[in-house]
Design a protein around this motif. Structure first.
Motif, PDB file in Angstrom:
ATOM      1  N   LEU A 115     -13.574  14.333  -3.050  1.00 10.20           N
ATOM      2  CA  LEU A 115     -14.690  13.287  -3.542  1.00 10.20           C
ATOM      3  C   LEU A 115     -15.986  13.605  -2.852  1.00 10.20           C
ATOM      4  O   LEU A 115     -15.918  14.158  -1.834  1.00 10.20           O
ATOM      5  CB  LEU A 115     -14.547  11.641  -3.118  1.00 10.20           C
ATOM      6  N   GLU A 170      -2.947  14.137  -7.011  1.00 11.34           N
ATOM      7  CA  GLU A 170      -3.251  15.495  -7.985  1.00 11.34           C
ATOM      8  C   GLU A 170      -1.805  15.225  -8.552  1.00 11.34           C
ATOM      9  O   GLU A 170      -1.910  15.520  -9.801  1.00 11.34           O
ATOM     10  CB  GLU A 170      -3.062  16.685  -7.197  1.00 11.34           C
ATOM     11  N   SER A 192      -0.755   5.357  -6.770  1.00 14.78           N
ATOM     12  CA  SER A 192      -2.264   5.523  -6.406  1.00 14.78           C
ATOM     13  C   SER A 192      -2.525   6.822  -7.277  1.00 14.78           C
ATOM     14  O   SER A 192      -1.609   7.769  -7.585  1.00 14.78           O
ATOM     15  CB  SER A 192      -2.140   6.035  -4.872  1.00 14.78           C
ATOM     16  N   VAL A 193      -3.760   7.005  -7.267  1.00 14.65           N
ATOM     17  CA  VAL A 193      -4.414   8.237  -8.033  1.00 14.65           C
ATOM     18  C   VAL A 193      -4.492   9.438  -7.140  1.00 14.65           C
ATOM     19  O   VAL A 193      -4.990   9.409  -6.007  1.00 14.65           O
ATOM     20  CB  VAL A 193      -5.956   8.047  -8.636  1.00 14.65           C
ATOM     21  N   GLN A 213      -7.840  11.551   1.284  1.00  9.99           N
ATOM     22  CA  GLN A 213      -7.194  12.923   0.502  1.00  9.99           C
ATOM     23  C   GLN A 213      -8.256  13.704   0.216  1.00  9.99           C
ATOM     24  O   GLN A 213      -7.918  15.206  -0.070  1.00  9.99           O
ATOM     25  CB  GLN A 213      -6.635  11.998  -0.873  1.00  9.99           C
ATOM     26  N   ARG A 255      -7.202   5.593   1.962  1.00 16.92           N
ATOM     27  CA  ARG A 255      -6.254   6.868   1.357  1.00 16.92           C
ATOM     28  C   ARG A 255      -6.926   7.893   0.437  1.00 16.92           C
ATOM     29  O   ARG A 255      -6.756   9.078   0.802  1.00 16.92           O
ATOM     30  CB  ARG A 255      -5.027   6.332   0.758  1.00 16.92           C
ATOM     31  N   ARG A 256      -7.699   7.467  -0.653  1.00 15.98           N
ATOM     32  CA  ARG A 256      -8.328   8.292  -1.521  1.00 15.98           C
ATOM     33  C   ARG A 256      -9.420   9.253  -0.978  1.00 15.98           C
ATOM     34  O   ARG A 256      -9.369  10.411  -0.925  1.00 15.98           O
ATOM     35  CB  ARG A 256      -8.730   7.341  -2.641  1.00 15.98           C
ATOM     36  N   ASP A 311       0.676  -1.332   0.017  1.00 15.83           N
ATOM     37  CA  ASP A 311       0.058  -0.124  -0.074  1.00 15.83           C
ATOM     38  C   ASP A 311       0.808   1.313   0.031  1.00 15.83           C
ATOM     39  O   ASP A 311       0.724   2.163  -1.105  1.00 15.83           O
ATOM     40  CB  ASP A 311      -0.807  -0.144   1.250  1.00 15.83           C
ATOM     41  N   ASP A 315     -12.938  11.466 -13.850  1.00 14.80           N
ATOM     42  CA  ASP A 315     -13.472  10.673 -12.863  1.00 14.80           C
ATOM     43  C   ASP A 315     -14.383   9.652 -13.352  1.00 14.80           C
ATOM     44  O   ASP A 315     -15.513  10.112 -14.049  1.00 14.80           O
ATOM     45  CB  ASP A 315     -13.910  11.529 -11.499  1.00 14.80           C
ATOM     46  N   GLN A 327     -20.021   9.352  -3.654  1.00 12.30           N
ATOM     47  CA  GLN A 327     -18.864   8.458  -3.858  1.00 12.30           C
ATOM     48  C   GLN A 327     -18.195   7.948  -2.774  1.00 12.30           C
ATOM     49  O   GLN A 327     -18.097   6.678  -2.995  1.00 12.30           O
ATOM     50  CB  GLN A 327     -17.625   9.445  -4.754  1.00 12.30           C
ATOM     51  N   ARG A 330      -7.279  -0.246   1.372  1.00 10.00           N
ATOM     52  CA  ARG A 330      -6.498   0.682   2.081  1.00 10.00           C
ATOM     53  C   ARG A 330      -6.206   1.686   1.058  1.00 10.00           C
ATOM     54  O   ARG A 330      -6.095   2.843   1.306  1.00 10.00           O
ATOM     55  CB  ARG A 330      -5.178  -0.052   2.280  1.00 10.00           C
ATOM     56  N   GLN A 331      -6.402   1.455  -0.290  1.00  8.50           N
ATOM     57  CA  GLN A 331      -6.210   2.724  -1.353  1.00  8.50           C
ATOM     58  C   GLN A 331      -7.260   3.517  -1.188  1.00  8.50           C
ATOM     59  O   GLN A 331      -7.443   4.570  -1.323  1.00  8.50           O
ATOM     60  CB  GLN A 331      -5.936   2.247  -2.736  1.00  8.50           C
ATOM     61  N   LEU A 340       2.509   1.870  -3.265  1.00 13.39           N
ATOM     62  CA  LEU A 340       1.640   2.430  -4.300  1.00 13.39           C
ATOM     63  C   LEU A 340       1.147   3.771  -3.974  1.00 13.39           C
ATOM     64  O   LEU A 340       1.186   4.671  -4.845  1.00 13.39           O
ATOM     65  CB  LEU A 340       0.080   1.732  -4.341  1.00 13.39           C
TER      66      LEU A 340
END
Lengths: 75, 92
Positions: free
Chosen positions: B45, A63, A60-61, B42, B38-39, A27, A71, B49, B34-35, A30
């Motif tokens: 969204l 900025e 990871s996506v 961040q 994280r998103r 993780d 999106d 969503q 986990r991703q 990434l």
């Protein structure tokens, strides 16, 4: 049943297993972003059969690394 | 006449294969979880969503448990011990 985390900076060699599960490491990799580039040739008896040439960005996506489509793209 | 002999090897092999496939699926599921966290942290969204992501992950988790029960695989079977590297998945 929390296993104690193995200290990194101890002088003696690594005694126990590293305390971090591999999935957390992946993780973080990434999240940082990684580029895998290279060539792979699958051969039998020195006869090259299959070639795999990689220039892969795995990240990871965010900025810095936006998704190529807007999106919710076609995927 | 040993026709009635029950061949356990193929069953065991089948279950091990299923366990391996489920391990890979579980690894990807936890990685995506986990991703996603994280998103979401961040930001950027919409609430819809975020909710959609949460619901999807929850359903995925339930489906994973159903698959494990269906194939008689215990969750800890999915966790591979990588020796000095520790474990593949967190040990609950």
């Amino acid at each position: 049943m929390e296993r104690e985390v193995v200290p990194w900076d101890s002088p003696e060699p690594l005694s126990g297993p590293i305390g971090v599960p591999l999935v957390d490491l992946l993780d973080r990799v990434l999240a940082t972003g990684v580029v895998v580039s290279g060539d792979l040739v699958i051969a039998i008896a020195d006869v090259p059969l299959v070639r795999l040439s990689l220039h892969a960005l795995l990240s990871s996506v965010n900025e810095r690394v936006p998704a190529p489509w807007s999106d919710g793209g076609p995927l | 006449m040993t026709e009635s002999r029950v061949d356990l090897d193929s069953e065991k092999m089948g279950r091990d294969l299923v366990a391996l496939v489920l391990t890979v699926v579980e690894l990807l599921r936890q990685l995506m979880e986990r991703q996603a966290i994280r998103r979401v942290e961040q930001g950027g969204l919409s609430d819809a969503q975020v909710e959609e992501i949460g619901t999807t992950l929850m359903l995925l988790d339930q489906r994973m448990q159903e698959l494990c029960d269906q194939h008689g695989v215990r969750p800890e079977d999915l966790n591979l011990d990588l020796g000095p590297l520790g474990s593949l998945l967190p040990r609950e």
